[in-house]
Design a protein around this motif. Structure first.
Motif, PDB file in Angstrom:
ATOM      1  N   ARG A 144     -59.313 -18.141 -15.497  1.00  0.00           N
ATOM      2  CA  ARG A 144     -58.420 -17.258 -16.226  1.00  0.00           C
ATOM      3  C   ARG A 144     -59.222 -16.367 -17.202  1.00  0.00           C
ATOM      4  O   ARG A 144     -59.005 -15.160 -17.279  1.00  0.00           O
ATOM      5  CB  ARG A 144     -57.386 -18.082 -16.999  1.00  0.00           C
ATOM      6  N   ARG A 145     -60.161 -16.963 -17.899  1.00  0.00           N
ATOM      7  CA  ARG A 145     -60.983 -16.194 -18.841  1.00  0.00           C
ATOM      8  C   ARG A 145     -61.863 -15.171 -18.110  1.00  0.00           C
ATOM      9  O   ARG A 145     -62.038 -14.046 -18.578  1.00  0.00           O
ATOM     10  CB  ARG A 145     -61.860 -17.126 -19.673  1.00  0.00           C
ATOM     11  N   GLU A 146     -62.441 -15.570 -16.989  1.00  0.00           N
ATOM     12  CA  GLU A 146     -63.253 -14.635 -16.210  1.00  0.00           C
ATOM     13  C   GLU A 146     -62.405 -13.466 -15.711  1.00  0.00           C
ATOM     14  O   GLU A 146     -62.839 -12.314 -15.728  1.00  0.00           O
ATOM     15  CB  GLU A 146     -63.902 -15.354 -15.024  1.00  0.00           C
ATOM     16  N   LYS A 147     -61.183 -13.760 -15.291  1.00  0.00           N
ATOM     17  CA  LYS A 147     -60.289 -12.706 -14.816  1.00  0.00           C
ATOM     18  C   LYS A 147     -59.946 -11.739 -15.962  1.00  0.00           C
ATOM     19  O   LYS A 147     -59.957 -10.519 -15.773  1.00  0.00           O
ATOM     20  CB  LYS A 147     -59.018 -13.327 -14.243  1.00  0.00           C
ATOM     21  N   GLU A 148     -59.650 -12.262 -17.139  1.00  0.00           N
ATOM     22  CA  GLU A 148     -59.349 -11.418 -18.297  1.00  0.00           C
ATOM     23  C   GLU A 148     -60.550 -10.539 -18.653  1.00  0.00           C
ATOM     24  O   GLU A 148     -60.409  -9.354 -18.951  1.00  0.00           O
ATOM     25  CB  GLU A 148     -58.971 -12.281 -19.509  1.00  0.00           C
ATOM     26  N   LEU A 149     -61.739 -11.148 -18.605  1.00  0.00           N
ATOM     27  CA  LEU A 149     -62.952 -10.407 -18.919  1.00  0.00           C
ATOM     28  C   LEU A 149     -63.175  -9.274 -17.911  1.00  0.00           C
ATOM     29  O   LEU A 149     -63.488  -8.148 -18.293  1.00  0.00           O
ATOM     30  CB  LEU A 149     -64.155 -11.361 -18.937  1.00  0.00           C
ATOM     31  N   ARG A 150     -62.986  -9.564 -16.619  1.00  0.00           N
ATOM     32  CA  ARG A 150     -63.133  -8.531 -15.592  1.00  0.00           C
ATOM     33  C   ARG A 150     -62.123  -7.410 -15.797  1.00  0.00           C
ATOM     34  O   ARG A 150     -62.445  -6.232 -15.657  1.00  0.00           O
ATOM     35  CB  ARG A 150     -62.967  -9.134 -14.201  1.00  0.00           C
ATOM     36  N   GLU A 151     -60.886  -7.769 -16.150  1.00  0.00           N
ATOM     37  CA  GLU A 151     -59.850  -6.753 -16.376  1.00  0.00           C
ATOM     38  C   GLU A 151     -60.199  -5.875 -17.584  1.00  0.00           C
ATOM     39  O   GLU A 151     -60.020  -4.656 -17.546  1.00  0.00           O
ATOM     40  CB  GLU A 151     -58.487  -7.412 -16.575  1.00  0.00           C
ATOM     41  N   ARG A 152     -60.707  -6.499 -18.646  1.00  0.00           N
ATOM     42  CA  ARG A 152     -61.122  -5.719 -19.817  1.00  0.00           C
ATOM     43  C   ARG A 152     -62.286  -4.788 -19.478  1.00  0.00           C
ATOM     44  O   ARG A 152     -62.306  -3.623 -19.880  1.00  0.00           O
ATOM     45  CB  ARG A 152     -61.525  -6.645 -20.965  1.00  0.00           C
ATOM     46  N   GLU A 153     -63.277  -5.314 -18.751  1.00  0.00           N
ATOM     47  CA  GLU A 153     -64.413  -4.491 -18.346  1.00  0.00           C
ATOM     48  C   GLU A 153     -63.965  -3.341 -17.454  1.00  0.00           C
ATOM     49  O   GLU A 153     -64.431  -2.203 -17.590  1.00  0.00           O
ATOM     50  CB  GLU A 153     -65.461  -5.338 -17.615  1.00  0.00           C
ATOM     51  N   HIS A 154     -63.038  -3.630 -16.546  1.00  0.00           N
ATOM     52  CA  HIS A 154     -62.515  -2.608 -15.649  1.00  0.00           C
ATOM     53  C   HIS A 154     -61.780  -1.516 -16.450  1.00  0.00           C
ATOM     54  O   HIS A 154     -61.975  -0.312 -16.215  1.00  0.00           O
ATOM     55  CB  HIS A 154     -61.585  -3.261 -14.620  1.00  0.00           C
ATOM     56  N   LEU A 167     -62.212  -0.776 -19.616  1.00  0.00           N
ATOM     57  CA  LEU A 167     -63.202  -0.057 -20.418  1.00  0.00           C
ATOM     58  C   LEU A 167     -63.952   0.970 -19.565  1.00  0.00           C
ATOM     59  O   LEU A 167     -64.143   2.115 -19.980  1.00  0.00           O
ATOM     60  CB  LEU A 167     -64.188  -1.050 -21.045  1.00  0.00           C
ATOM     61  N   ARG A 168     -64.327   0.575 -18.367  1.00  0.00           N
ATOM     62  CA  ARG A 168     -65.045   1.495 -17.470  1.00  0.00           C
ATOM     63  C   ARG A 168     -64.142   2.663 -17.080  1.00  0.00           C
ATOM     64  O   ARG A 168     -64.597   3.815 -17.014  1.00  0.00           O
ATOM     65  CB  ARG A 168     -65.525   0.738 -16.223  1.00  0.00           C
ATOM     66  N   LEU A 169     -62.868   2.414 -16.849  1.00  0.00           N
ATOM     67  CA  LEU A 169     -61.930   3.490 -16.533  1.00  0.00           C
ATOM     68  C   LEU A 169     -61.813   4.474 -17.694  1.00  0.00           C
ATOM     69  O   LEU A 169     -61.796   5.698 -17.490  1.00  0.00           O
ATOM     70  CB  LEU A 169     -60.555   2.925 -16.182  1.00  0.00           C
ATOM     71  N   ARG A 170     -61.746   3.955 -18.922  1.00  0.00           N
ATOM     72  CA  ARG A 170     -61.675   4.850 -20.081  1.00  0.00           C
ATOM     73  C   ARG A 170     -62.948   5.690 -20.206  1.00  0.00           C
ATOM     74  O   ARG A 170     -62.898   6.879 -20.513  1.00  0.00           O
ATOM     75  CB  ARG A 170     -61.449   4.037 -21.367  1.00  0.00           C
ATOM     76  N   GLU A 171     -64.099   5.065 -19.953  1.00  0.00           N
ATOM     77  CA  GLU A 171     -65.359   5.802 -20.001  1.00  0.00           C
ATOM     78  C   GLU A 171     -65.387   6.917 -18.962  1.00  0.00           C
ATOM     79  O   GLU A 171     -65.798   8.051 -19.253  1.00  0.00           O
ATOM     80  CB  GLU A 171     -66.546   4.864 -19.783  1.00  0.00           C
ATOM     81  N   LEU A 172     -64.932   6.618 -17.746  1.00  0.00           N
ATOM     82  CA  LEU A 172     -64.919   7.632 -16.696  1.00  0.00           C
ATOM     83  C   LEU A 172     -63.955   8.766 -17.032  1.00  0.00           C
ATOM     84  O   LEU A 172     -64.256   9.947 -16.802  1.00  0.00           O
ATOM     85  CB  LEU A 172     -64.537   7.003 -15.355  1.00  0.00           C
ATOM     86  N   GLU A 173     -62.784   8.426 -17.589  1.00  0.00           N
ATOM     87  CA  GLU A 173     -61.831   9.459 -17.985  1.00  0.00           C
ATOM     88  C   GLU A 173     -62.422  10.358 -19.073  1.00  0.00           C
ATOM     89  O   GLU A 173     -62.270  11.578 -19.039  1.00  0.00           O
ATOM     90  CB  GLU A 173     -60.535   8.826 -18.494  1.00  0.00           C
ATOM     91  N   ALA A 174     -63.112   9.747 -20.021  1.00  0.00           N
ATOM     92  CA  ALA A 174     -63.738  10.528 -21.082  1.00  0.00           C
ATOM     93  C   ALA A 174     -64.809  11.451 -20.512  1.00  0.00           C
ATOM     94  O   ALA A 174     -64.927  12.616 -20.913  1.00  0.00           O
ATOM     95  CB  ALA A 174     -64.340   9.611 -22.139  1.00  0.00           C
ATOM     96  N   GLU A 175     -65.585  10.963 -19.539  1.00  0.00           N
ATOM     97  CA  GLU A 175     -66.612  11.777 -18.894  1.00  0.00           C
ATOM     98  C   GLU A 175     -65.992  12.956 -18.158  1.00  0.00           C
ATOM     99  O   GLU A 175     -66.455  14.091 -18.262  1.00  0.00           O
ATOM    100  CB  GLU A 175     -67.398  10.920 -17.893  1.00  0.00           C
ATOM    101  N   ILE A 176     -64.921  12.684 -17.427  1.00  0.00           N
ATOM    102  CA  ILE A 176     -64.246  13.743 -16.670  1.00  0.00           C
ATOM    103  C   ILE A 176     -63.677  14.782 -17.622  1.00  0.00           C
ATOM    104  O   ILE A 176     -63.823  15.991 -17.405  1.00  0.00           O
ATOM    105  CB  ILE A 176     -63.145  13.151 -15.770  1.00  0.00           C
ATOM    106  N   ASN A 177     -63.030  14.344 -18.674  1.00  0.00           N
ATOM    107  CA  ASN A 177     -62.447  15.277 -19.634  1.00  0.00           C
ATOM    108  C   ASN A 177     -63.524  16.098 -20.328  1.00  0.00           C
ATOM    109  O   ASN A 177     -63.322  17.268 -20.649  1.00  0.00           O
ATOM    110  CB  ASN A 177     -61.602  14.542 -20.675  1.00  0.00           C
ATOM    111  N   GLN A 178     -64.662  15.487 -20.549  1.00  0.00           N
ATOM    112  CA  GLN A 178     -65.744  16.190 -21.236  1.00  0.00           C
ATOM    113  C   GLN A 178     -66.349  17.266 -20.335  1.00  0.00           C
ATOM    114  O   GLN A 178     -66.669  18.354 -20.798  1.00  0.00           O
ATOM    115  CB  GLN A 178     -66.822  15.199 -21.655  1.00  0.00           C
TER     116      GLN A 178
END
Length: 110
Positions: free
Chosen positions: A13-23, A25-36
């Motif tokens: 359960r903890r590993e799944k939560e961590l993967r979801e958070r990382e996922h 975070l990576r999506l937000r980073e990609l969106e910020a890159e695209i917007n920039q």
């Protein structure tokens, strides 16, 4: 849920939560890159159309070139005249010294 009852389940359960958070975070980073990268540039470019001012600029440049050429010709003429005058002065000086040495001493002896 009791942690001692199923530690493997808790770990998954903890590993799944961590993967979801990382996922996320990576999506937000990609969106910020695209917007920039899709933002408009900071400056606007425009094509310059030839105008009546270009003729005035050319005439000003032509006047400046003519002034420069006039000054250059005047300097060259001045240098040539100065060189000629220097030659005349040198020849005159040598002639005057020769006169003093040879001809004036002959008159004093007579």
């Amino acid at each position: 849920m009791n942690p001692s009852s199923n530690p493997e389940e808790e770990l998954r359960r903890r590993e799944k939560e961590l993967r979801e958070r990382e996922h996320a975070l990576r999506l937000r980073e990609l969106e910020a890159e695209i917007n920039q990268t899709h933002q408009p540039p900071l400056y606007e470019t425009a094509k310059h159309q030839p105008s009546k001012k270009s003729l005035q600029q050319w005439s000003k440049q032509l006047v400046n070139v003519a002034q420069f050429m006039g000054i250059a010709v005047a300097v060259i003429i001045t240098i040539r005249i100065a060189t000629w005058l220097t030659g005349v002065v040198i020849v005159g000086g040598v002639a005057w010294v020769a006169y003093k040495l040879f001809f004036e001493s002959d008159r004093a002896r007579r």
